[in-house]
Design a protein around this motif. Structure first.
Motif, PDB file in Angstrom:
ATOM      1  N   THR A 173       0.719  -1.151  -0.054  1.00 16.20           N
ATOM      2  CA  THR A 173       0.228  -0.051  -0.053  1.00 16.20           C
ATOM      3  C   THR A 173       1.029   1.352  -0.285  1.00 16.20           C
ATOM      4  OG1 THR A 173      -0.323   0.119   2.347  1.00 16.20           O
ATOM      5  CG2 THR A 173      -1.773  -1.176   1.260  1.00 16.20           C
ATOM      6  N   SER A 174       0.242   2.225  -0.425  1.00 16.50           N
ATOM      7  CA  SER A 174       1.221   3.585  -0.470  1.00 16.50           C
ATOM      8  C   SER A 174       1.819   4.072   0.909  1.00 16.50           C
ATOM      9  CB  SER A 174       0.226   4.784  -1.240  1.00 16.50           C
ATOM     10  OG  SER A 174      -0.995   4.813  -0.459  1.00 16.50           O
ATOM     11  N   ASP A 175       0.894   3.607   1.933  1.00 16.38           N
ATOM     12  CA  ASP A 175       1.430   4.340   3.229  1.00 16.38           C
ATOM     13  C   ASP A 175       2.201   3.164   3.895  1.00 16.38           C
ATOM     14  OD1 ASP A 175      -0.796   2.450   3.650  1.00 16.38           O
ATOM     15  OD2 ASP A 175      -1.822   3.671   5.099  1.00 16.38           O
ATOM     16  N   ALA A 176       2.575   2.039   3.367  1.00 19.79           N
ATOM     17  CA  ALA A 176       3.147   1.041   3.989  1.00 19.79           C
ATOM     18  C   ALA A 176       4.778   1.253   3.835  1.00 19.79           C
ATOM     19  CB  ALA A 176       2.946  -0.377   3.354  1.00 19.79           C
ATOM     20  N   PRO A 177       5.653   0.708   4.831  1.00 16.26           N
ATOM     21  CA  PRO A 177       7.208   1.028   4.470  1.00 16.26           C
ATOM     22  C   PRO A 177       7.421   0.640   3.068  1.00 16.26           C
ATOM     23  CG  PRO A 177       6.843  -0.203   6.468  1.00 16.26           C
ATOM     24  CD  PRO A 177       5.365  -0.236   5.872  1.00 16.26           C
ATOM     25  N   ILE A 178       8.219   1.294   2.442  1.00 22.25           N
ATOM     26  CA  ILE A 178       8.674   1.009   1.122  1.00 22.25           C
ATOM     27  C   ILE A 178       9.577  -0.023   1.068  1.00 22.25           C
ATOM     28  CG2 ILE A 178      10.222   2.023  -0.731  1.00 22.25           C
ATOM     29  CD1 ILE A 178       9.037   4.716  -0.352  1.00 22.25           C
ATOM     30  N   ILE A 179      10.526  -0.320   2.178  1.00 24.77           N
ATOM     31  CA  ILE A 179      11.409  -1.372   2.371  1.00 24.77           C
ATOM     32  C   ILE A 179      10.977  -2.153   3.379  1.00 24.77           C
ATOM     33  CG2 ILE A 179      13.752  -2.028   2.301  1.00 24.77           C
ATOM     34  CD1 ILE A 179      14.601   0.696   1.565  1.00 24.77           C
ATOM     35  N   PRO A 180      10.211  -3.260   2.976  1.00 27.34           N
ATOM     36  CA  PRO A 180       9.535  -4.037   4.052  1.00 27.34           C
ATOM     37  C   PRO A 180      10.312  -5.494   4.603  1.00 27.34           C
ATOM     38  CG  PRO A 180       8.417  -4.685   2.257  1.00 27.34           C
ATOM     39  CD  PRO A 180       9.437  -3.660   1.768  1.00 27.34           C
ATOM     40  N   LEU A 181      11.449  -5.111   5.092  1.00 30.76           N
ATOM     41  CA  LEU A 181      12.267  -6.371   5.429  1.00 30.76           C
ATOM     42  C   LEU A 181      11.499  -7.585   6.086  1.00 30.76           C
ATOM     43  CD1 LEU A 181      15.793  -4.603   6.484  1.00 30.76           C
ATOM     44  CD2 LEU A 181      15.106  -5.490   4.160  1.00 30.76           C
ATOM     45  N   GLN A 182      10.967  -7.110   7.353  1.00 33.07           N
ATOM     46  CA  GLN A 182       9.996  -8.146   8.039  1.00 33.07           C
ATOM     47  C   GLN A 182       9.158  -8.880   7.000  1.00 33.07           C
ATOM     48  OE1 GLN A 182       8.018  -6.580  11.676  1.00 33.07           O
ATOM     49  NE2 GLN A 182       7.352  -8.709  12.225  1.00 33.07           N
ATOM     50  N   ALA A 183       8.230  -8.386   6.233  1.00 28.03           N
ATOM     51  CA  ALA A 183       7.461  -8.827   5.514  1.00 28.03           C
ATOM     52  C   ALA A 183       8.224  -9.721   4.509  1.00 28.03           C
ATOM     53  CB  ALA A 183       6.482  -7.904   4.800  1.00 28.03           C
ATOM     54  N   LEU A 184       9.300  -9.213   4.030  1.00 26.04           N
ATOM     55  CA  LEU A 184      10.003 -10.094   2.946  1.00 26.04           C
ATOM     56  C   LEU A 184      10.481 -11.295   3.579  1.00 26.04           C
ATOM     57  CD1 LEU A 184      12.019  -7.206   0.964  1.00 26.04           C
ATOM     58  CD2 LEU A 184       9.636  -8.687   0.274  1.00 26.04           C
ATOM     59  N   VAL A 186      13.621 -11.211   5.313  1.00 24.17           N
ATOM     60  CA  VAL A 186      14.789 -11.262   5.592  1.00 24.17           C
ATOM     61  C   VAL A 186      15.357 -10.129   6.402  1.00 24.17           C
ATOM     62  CG1 VAL A 186      15.073 -11.791   2.944  1.00 24.17           C
ATOM     63  CG2 VAL A 186      14.759  -9.588   3.535  1.00 24.17           C
ATOM     64  N   GLU A 187      16.616 -10.355   6.988  1.00 23.43           N
ATOM     65  CA  GLU A 187      17.322  -9.086   7.896  1.00 23.43           C
ATOM     66  C   GLU A 187      17.747  -8.128   7.000  1.00 23.43           C
ATOM     67  OE1 GLU A 187      19.596 -11.068  10.890  1.00 23.43           O
ATOM     68  OE2 GLU A 187      17.789 -12.103  11.567  1.00 23.43           O
ATOM     69  N   GLU A 188      18.194  -8.398   5.885  1.00 19.93           N
ATOM     70  CA  GLU A 188      19.026  -7.516   5.085  1.00 19.93           C
ATOM     71  C   GLU A 188      18.979  -7.521   3.626  1.00 19.93           C
ATOM     72  OE1 GLU A 188      23.120  -7.912   6.836  1.00 19.93           O
ATOM     73  OE2 GLU A 188      23.460  -9.695   5.434  1.00 19.93           O
ATOM     74  N   LEU A 245      17.855   5.959   6.339  1.00 19.81           N
ATOM     75  CA  LEU A 245      18.602   6.571   7.417  1.00 19.81           C
ATOM     76  C   LEU A 245      18.196   5.500   8.715  1.00 19.81           C
ATOM     77  CD1 LEU A 245      17.760  10.147   6.782  1.00 19.81           C
ATOM     78  CD2 LEU A 245      20.077   9.158   6.628  1.00 19.81           C
ATOM     79  N   GLN A 246      17.336   4.991   8.781  1.00 21.50           N
ATOM     80  CA  GLN A 246      16.832   4.029   9.878  1.00 21.50           C
ATOM     81  C   GLN A 246      17.642   2.714   9.434  1.00 21.50           C
ATOM     82  OE1 GLN A 246      14.983   5.262  12.429  1.00 21.50           O
ATOM     83  NE2 GLN A 246      15.380   7.331  11.257  1.00 21.50           N
ATOM     84  N   LEU A 247      17.447   2.147   8.298  1.00 23.04           N
ATOM     85  CA  LEU A 247      18.055   0.680   8.140  1.00 23.04           C
ATOM     86  C   LEU A 247      19.364   0.809   7.971  1.00 23.04           C
ATOM     87  CD1 LEU A 247      15.276  -0.296   5.521  1.00 23.04           C
ATOM     88  CD2 LEU A 247      15.306  -1.178   7.753  1.00 23.04           C
TER      89      LEU A 247
END
Length: 447
Positions: A173-184, A186-188, A245-247
């Motif tokens: 969705t447009s308001d979800a994190p653009i880089i959804p590591l948890q949903a994917l 993976v850790e990196e 900047l967070q990841l």
């Protein structure tokens, strides 16, 4: 979505080059009968009608089949048909970013290296995952999109090419994190890529078309969500920047393709505002018509090769610090210069190995140990070195035996009356320049 890597048999595939010229339609016709039929029709009308969506799609499918062995795309009439050359140039540039920033310092493709990437806004074609996965057998790509209609077609294209085990797609969705590591799952990630909508509004898009001296050479069938988003390409990439900047180091390379040079200039300015100095830029032009730009940034300290970090036709204002210097040693043989380099490095408290047969060496330093103060300390017994020897592989490349702090790593290559210094690792360009200055003085000093 669980997206952990799976093993697959590595293949020694030849590296495909960038598209540097306009597509040679006659040559393509010789290789592909479907495109030959288009050219035969064009001879009767004396021009190729790129305002016909079927012609545009056929060009894309013919290039994909001939150059990448990718099966024909299945696309709806109301979604973008991706031109291949610039898309491939973007993928190829990312490949080189990873190849020249590996911990092996090899600067070349490792067919056994596994990589996981994310394509944000995969679209109906899934063009980027198809190109990346088909040319790198150990790569796995996740693709996200906010449009279910596009995803349905993207899955068909992935399945039709037998890549469903290595390409995973998900609705977002447009308001979800653009880089959804948890949903994917993976850790990196090794890289993130995106080709976001260029325009901020319908009026912005029409104004852009109206400002061109000539009308677009090919018809655009893109939907609003493919062409327009809040803030345009700059706004979208700034959202990725904020999340990066967070990841930080959880993604090695954050990248984006941009529609205008001014967009690239704005993004580079923002990177500098956040003191991000390890970045790369590229002009992805293929031929004389379409220009696109790319930017990538990393919070890790491995530095891309200079021709990758500054790829293509670019203005000075967007260029990152150079990652290479050349020291001229006129009238001096390779053997002589190599002995001078080896001797100079052996005087320092560094990791160092020199391979005389190839005239290549690599040095790693945990700090500036070539300053006068550091040399004086070593001379009077203050050397507390714990640096380990660098090991060089069978191919003449280097790898570190132990993981410990490295402030600077460089590769030194001697040939043809010159010494090339390649910045491999580090965060301080002043330290790199200082090292180059020291090496130049060592090479030009009289014995």
């Amino acid at each position: 979505m669980n997206y952990m890597p799976q093993s697959s048999k590595a293949q020694n595939t030849a590296e495909l080059p960038y598209y540097a010229q306009d597509v040679d339609f006659d040559d393509l016709a010789k290789r592909n009968p479907d495109w030959a039929a288009v050219c035969e029709t064009a001879r009767k009308s004396k021009w190729i009608d790129f305002q016909d969506p079927k012609v545009v799609l056929q060009l894309t499918n013919s290039l994909l089949k001939c150059d990448f062995s990718i099966a024909a795309l299945d696309l709806p009439d109301d979604r973008l048909c991706p031109p291949v050359p610039v898309r491939w140039n973007y993928v190829r540039w990312i490949q080189e970013l990873l190849d020249t920033t590996s911990d092996s310092y090899s600067d070349r493709y490792d067919p056994e290296r596994q990589a996981i990437g994310l394509d944000v806004g995969v679209g109906a074609s899934a063009i980027y995952p198809l190109l990346a996965a088909s040319t790198r057998p150990e790569w796995r790509i996740a693709g996200t999109d906010i449009d279910q209609h596009s995803l349905d077609y993207a899955r068909r294209n992935v399945d039709n090419n037998g890549l469903s085990k290595r390409v995973k797609l998900a609705l977002t969705t447009s308001d979800a994190p653009i880089i959804p590591l948890q949903a994917l799952g993976v850790e990196e990630l090794d890289f993130v890529m995106t080709n976001p909508p260029f325009y901020t509004s319908e009026a912005d898009m029409q104004a852009s078309y109206g400002s061109k001296q000539l009308p677009p050479s090919a018809i655009c069938t893109g939907s609003d969500n493919e062409m327009i988003c809040s803030g345009g390409d700059v706004g979208f990439v700034l959202r990725i920047l904020e999340q990066s900047l967070q990841l930080r180091e959880k993604v090695q390379w954050y990248t984006a393709m941009l529609g205008k040079l001014s967009s690239l200039q704005q993004i580079v300015a923002k990177l500098k505002e956040h003191d991000i100095t390890n970045f790369a830029v590229a002009c992805l032009q293929a031929g004389h018509k379409t220009k696109r730009w790319a930017v990538g940034w990393s919070f890790q300290d491995f530095r891309p090769r200079v021709d990758v970090a500054r790829h293509g036709d670019l203005v000075h204002a967007v260029l990152p610090y150079p990652t290479a210097q050349t020291i001229a040693v006129p009238l001096m043989s390779t053997e002589w210069a190599g002995k001078k380099v080896d001797a100079a490095m052996k005087e320092l408290d560094v990791r160092w190995q020199w391979r005389a047969s190839s005239a290549v060496g690599v040095v790693e330093a945990r700090e500036n140990v070539w300053s006068r103060a550091a040399r004086r300390k070593k001379r009077f017994g203050g050397n507390d070195s714990t640096m380990k020897e660098v090991k060089m592989g069978d191919a003449g490349e280097e790898s570190s035996e132990e993981e410990e702090h490295v402030a600077l790593a460089v590769k030194i290559s001697v040939s043809n009356e010159k010494v090339d210094v390649r910045w491999l690792r580090g965060t301080d360009h002043v330290l790199f320049e200082s090292f180059c200055g020291m090496l130049k003085r060592s090479l030009t000093a009289r014995d």
